[in-house]
Design a protein around this motif. Sequence first.
Motif: not given
Lengths: 272, 298
Positions: B250-255
């Motif tokens: 859902l967010e770049l940070r999570g990826v």
Amino acid sequence: MSLKLVLKHEPEVPLEAEVITPAKLNGLSIGEITKLPLQYGNERVEVGEFFRVEGSYSGEIHVEGDLARVKLVGAGMSEGRIVVHGRIGMHLGAGISGGEILVEGDAGDWVAPEMSGGRIVIKGNAGHMIGSAYRGSPAGIRGGEIIIHGNAGNEIGHAMRKGLIAIGGDSGDFTGVDMLAGTIIVIGDLGNRTGAGMKRGSIVSMRPAQMLPTFSYACSYQPQFLRLYLLHLSRLGLPVTPAYLNGRYQRWSGDALEMNRGEVLLLNGEAA
Amino acid sequence: MHIQSTEVIDTFAEAFAMWGARVIITAATPAWALAAARSMTGFATSVIGCKCEAGIERELSAEETPDARPGISVLLFSTSLEGAGKRLLERIGQCVMTCPSTSCFNGLTSGEGVSVGGKLRYFGDGYQIGKSLDGRRYWRIPVMDGEFVVEDRFNIQPAVGGGNLLIHGLDQTRTLETAEAAASAMRTVPGVILPFPNGVVRSGSKIGSRYKGLPASTNDAYCPTLRAFSAATEVPLDAACVLEIVIDGLELRGVQDAMRVGINAASGNGTLRISAGNYGGDLGQYRIGLYELLQATA
């Protein structure tokens, strides 16, 4: 510091105080507020005659004293918060569309007639015609929430079209009469003739009730949507038990004299 | 750069802008919630052939769900807002509504709202009932075990798809073990899913094909059997197996977090090399450099 209005002496006849709403008091000085008009019987008086005004408005108005004869507090309110420390009179929050009114005592008749939004919480009991349509009006409340922790009188939610009315105690006769839609939840007993003339909508009770002959029994089941409502009410401090959440409810459809699309749900015991 | 005996290649994963939704499924028991979630996330490995990518984010306790029943959080991604909305409608209608005892709720607070329950309600054939509570609208659709409760609108927010890691191992057995362990560790990162079977994919693809009309074909650069044929081979001499883990979030940070966790979990244990798939950086909106990920934690 929030704005405080302290009743100096009880009115002998009804005092109409519809100026006590956030929108009308916001930005005014104490002097200006004390000059605002009130209707006292057939006379025009000033706020300062009946109220001692302290502080300044910062989103919240506190009203103190026995206001059982003070009517229309919070009428037309659309934002902010009013806290009533004591009893309050009729027509509290009439036509409210937003914000919150908290009454720490009892409320009179006609709480929030034809409201369309916001929330009114009564910690004590309330009178008749809570969340109702005015006489002759086709629809009652069109949104918002009325939460009564104690008992309520007759004709709760008369002709309501949308929204939630919850009663922590008992309700009187004709609960949900002529209801168009919306939800009424009564933790205690329902009075007589529940849902008379209802077209759509839901009336829920945790106690057995005598149904009108124009209502038909459908089944006993677990209405999952009700969990959302009961959890919401639990967060607002109403006494919701696991038996209410997990129980099976008799579903009665009615009123057959109308569209027959309304429902009365009566707690029938816990699920196996 | 090396982590233990594993070489980490100085490259980047090329990720794409997508649209993502979080769906909360509740049911009478965790098993029924899981059954609905598995059904909803089936055939959703890649947008190339499935029109969406979906997976189970995590199990939810009763305290975490809107109706205080056991639940599952599912994430679904598609390349467009409209596409994500259509997939939600199809999959909630066919996989969740059909599953006994379930209810279905929007799990995002931000994003664009799309009508899901508002369309599924027509299955009620006029007997459906709408309810509004605390700013949210729900539909009660009569079904044979009672009612299916579904939220009127679901939020879909900008998201990131196609984060990836390529694990080069000595043989299939050990590389599988490593990939499983890495996927297991990566699933602990909130807001991401690994859409392929058990989180791992063996048929990594490149764009295009020698055959007309095929949008994608086998990524020959990472096929050990083609090492001798392909001039562009990226397979080390001793490697006999390359497995990929794809991450949508859902967010770049999570990826990014999931990739970092995956690199660390996959290193050692016979893993020769860890790299990432990209298309030269010209197609995707995001470049997630492996070195940058590791340096961020250093």
